[in-house]
Design a protein around this motif. Structure first.
Motif, PDB file in Angstrom:
ATOM      1  N   PHE A  46      -6.035   7.855  -2.477  1.00  0.00           N
ATOM      2  CA  PHE A  46      -6.631   6.531  -2.456  1.00  0.00           C
ATOM      3  C   PHE A  46      -7.779   6.558  -1.454  1.00  0.00           C
ATOM      4  CE2 PHE A  46      -2.246   5.885  -3.744  1.00  0.00           C
ATOM      5  CZ  PHE A  46      -2.379   5.025  -4.829  1.00  0.00           C
ATOM      6  N   TYR A  47      -8.966   6.316  -1.934  1.00  0.00           N
ATOM      7  CA  TYR A  47     -10.139   6.323  -1.063  1.00  0.00           C
ATOM      8  C   TYR A  47     -10.496   4.872  -0.754  1.00  0.00           C
ATOM      9  CZ  TYR A  47     -10.218  11.084  -2.798  1.00  0.00           C
ATOM     10  OH  TYR A  47      -9.856  12.376  -3.134  1.00  0.00           O
ATOM     11  N   ASP A  48      -9.792   4.323   0.233  1.00  0.00           N
ATOM     12  CA  ASP A  48      -9.939   2.916   0.579  1.00  0.00           C
ATOM     13  C   ASP A  48     -10.716   2.758   1.880  1.00  0.00           C
ATOM     14  OD1 ASP A  48      -8.445   2.262  -1.633  1.00  0.00           O
ATOM     15  OD2 ASP A  48      -6.576   2.010  -0.518  1.00  0.00           O
TER      16      ASP A  48
ATOM     17  N   ARG B 239     -16.747   6.791  -0.205  1.00  0.00           N
ATOM     18  CA  ARG B 239     -16.176   5.979   0.866  1.00  0.00           C
ATOM     19  C   ARG B 239     -16.989   6.131   2.159  1.00  0.00           C
ATOM     20  NH1 ARG B 239      -9.966   6.546   2.775  1.00  0.00           N
ATOM     21  NH2 ARG B 239     -10.637   8.676   3.261  1.00  0.00           N
TER      22      ARG B 239
ATOM     23  N   ASP C 104       0.813  -1.205   0.000  1.00  0.00           N
ATOM     24  CA  ASP C 104       0.000   0.000   0.000  1.00  0.00           C
ATOM     25  C   ASP C 104       0.857   1.270   0.000  1.00  0.00           C
ATOM     26  OD1 ASP C 104      -2.284  -1.498  -0.018  1.00  0.00           O
ATOM     27  OD2 ASP C 104      -2.630  -1.369   2.140  1.00  0.00           O
TER      28      ASP C 104
ATOM     29  N   ARG D 258     -10.340  -4.908   1.336  1.00  0.00           N
ATOM     30  CA  ARG D 258     -10.069  -3.514   0.994  1.00  0.00           C
ATOM     31  C   ARG D 258     -10.902  -3.129  -0.224  1.00  0.00           C
ATOM     32  NH1 ARG D 258      -4.278  -2.141  -0.788  1.00  0.00           N
ATOM     33  NH2 ARG D 258      -5.105  -2.516  -2.869  1.00  0.00           N
TER      34      ARG D 258
ATOM     35  N   ASN E 224     -12.230  -0.821  -7.019  1.00  0.00           N
ATOM     36  CA  ASN E 224     -11.394  -2.005  -6.859  1.00  0.00           C
ATOM     37  C   ASN E 224     -11.769  -2.690  -5.544  1.00  0.00           C
ATOM     38  OD1 ASN E 224      -9.494  -3.918  -7.422  1.00  0.00           O
ATOM     39  ND2 ASN E 224      -7.714  -2.655  -6.930  1.00  0.00           N
TER      40      ASN E 224
ATOM     41  N   SER F  22     -11.945   0.026  -2.754  1.00  0.00           N
ATOM     42  CA  SER F  22     -11.505   1.349  -3.204  1.00  0.00           C
ATOM     43  C   SER F  22     -12.654   2.077  -3.900  1.00  0.00           C
ATOM     44  CB  SER F  22     -10.315   1.226  -4.165  1.00  0.00           C
ATOM     45  OG  SER F  22      -9.241   0.552  -3.539  1.00  0.00           O
TER      46      SER F  22
ATOM     47  N   ARG G  30       2.526   2.112  -3.439  1.00  0.00           N
ATOM     48  CA  ARG G  30       1.677   2.044  -4.635  1.00  0.00           C
ATOM     49  C   ARG G  30       2.212   2.902  -5.783  1.00  0.00           C
ATOM     50  NH1 ARG G  30      -4.646   2.646  -2.812  1.00  0.00           N
ATOM     51  NH2 ARG G  30      -4.904   0.637  -1.801  1.00  0.00           N
TER      52      ARG G  30
END
Length: 376
Positions: A304-306, A358, A230, A349, A334, A351, A233
């Motif tokens: 990254f909107y995880d 999110r 992560d 996880r 994702n 995304s 990335r």
């Protein structure tokens, strides 16, 4: 085929050179705000141009630049930095419209602006360096969105004091809903070096280090599949693009290399002498600065909107979660299982495209399941 010719932005001819994610998104944002604007599109890959027209990203395909540049009120060069230099030189060979504004989207500015000054000086052409600090983890014109730049910083680096023409360009780009900032090319390249270019180098270096240890211990690769993957990335970015950026911003990066070596020597000294207080302060100061960074605005590196979901390992758990999100019409970009083992919770996880999606997903899952969630 008809074209609007005149100074009214509502009836301007806008040429987008390079129909990828950025060029396509600029085209969409302009067209959404000004439906009467004619968007012309040129890409060295003709299939991309034809696809862009099929997707209604552009109005007309340009196959030969020389045939159309003389009617264009605005020209956006949306190609990698090295190709941007070449395109400026090519445009310099053509008769451009008087008072045309030429701009680019490159992530380095000093070299590009100097070349543009040499090429366009005294020709009635205004060049305004540009860098929309937004992106996506998807690429190509198919990923173009009119809201890609919303709340992002859009940097302008004009050749000189160009208040009137900058306002013209801002007006044209009103539909991006970006935050426009004006700075010198030197200021831009130094800031971009600190917050984008150098972090990519560090990420790549960490991966190289892991690669070396992987040759000594075959557990490195599987153990790196979680958090290490992560935080590195951005090391998966386009190598050709980063080669050109590093060469373009070489002087700034050389200074940052020196600063980084000093920084590493400082923390190394704390560790070598076992100075726990200094180590604690080092991490606390970093935490305080990092925790104070804006969370709702876009920066130079795509966010990254995880959302991480603790899920038990039973058949159908993933479809259960995706079904809940689908019912709420929340799109995901994702999904990946980080770890799932019998009789213990795994981590899923997911995304998303933006922070709002999110947060909606977090509320949806927590309201309808007993699963724990936490943001990335």
């Amino acid at each position: 085929m008809s074209f609007f010719i005149g100074g009214d932005v509502m009836k301007a001819n806008v040429l987008i050179i390079g129909l990828g994610l950025i060029g396509g998104s600029i085209a969409r944002a302009i067209k959404k705000e000004y439906p009467e604007v004619t968007i012309l599109g040129y890409d060295r890959n003709t299939d991309t141009s034809l696809l862009a027209k099929t997707l209604q990203v552009i109005d007309e395909v340009v196959l030969t630049l020389q045939e159309y540049v003389h009617i264009c009120d605005y020209i956006f060069i949306s190609v990698p930095v090295k190709q941007t230099e070449e395109m400026i030189l090519e445009l310099g060979q053509y008769d451009l419209k008087k008072d045309v504004i030429v701009t680019d989207v490159g992530s380095t500015k000093q070299t590009i602006v100097l070349i543009a000054k040499d090429v366009f000086s005294g020709r009635g052409v205004t060049f305004i360096g540009g860098h929309p600090m937004a992106g996506s983890h998807k690429s190509g014109v198919v990923a173009a969105k009119d809201h890609l730049f919303e709340n992002a910083f859009y940097i302008f680096t004009p050749l000189e004091h160009e208040d009137t023409n900058i306002e013209r360009l801002k007006t044209l780009l009103k539909g991006t809903k970006a935050n426009f900032v004006i700075m010198t090319p030197d200021e831009h390249d130094r800031i971009a070096g600190v917050i984008s270019h150098f972090p990519h180098i560090i990420a790549a270096s960490l991966v190289h280090q892991a690669d070396r240890y992987d040759k000594e211990n075959d557990l490195v690769r599987p153990l790196a599949a979680g958090g290490f993957r992560d935080i590195t990335r951005i090391a998966s970015s386009n190598p050709s693009m980063w080669r050109d950026i590093l060469l373009q911003n070489r002087e700034v990066l050389l200074d940052l290399f020196d600063n980084w070596l000093e920084e590493m020597e400082r923390i190394r000294t704390f560790v070598a002498f076992g100075n726990g207080d200094k180590i604690y302060d080092y991490f606390m100061n970093a935490k305080n600065f990092r925790d104070g960074l804006p969370t709702r605005t876009k920066g130079a590196i795509p966010s990254f909107y995880d959302l991480y979901v603790d899920v038990p390992d039973y058949p159908g758990v993933i479809s259960e979660i995706t079904g809940l999100l689908a019912n709420e019409r929340i799109s995901i970009t994702n999904i990946r299982i980080i770890e799932t083992r019998e009789e213990i919770f795994g981590v899923l996880r997911i995304s998303f495209q933006n922070e709002d999606d999110r947060e909606k997903a977090k509320l949806c899952i927590e309201s309808n399941t007993d699963f724990g969630t936490y943001n990335g």
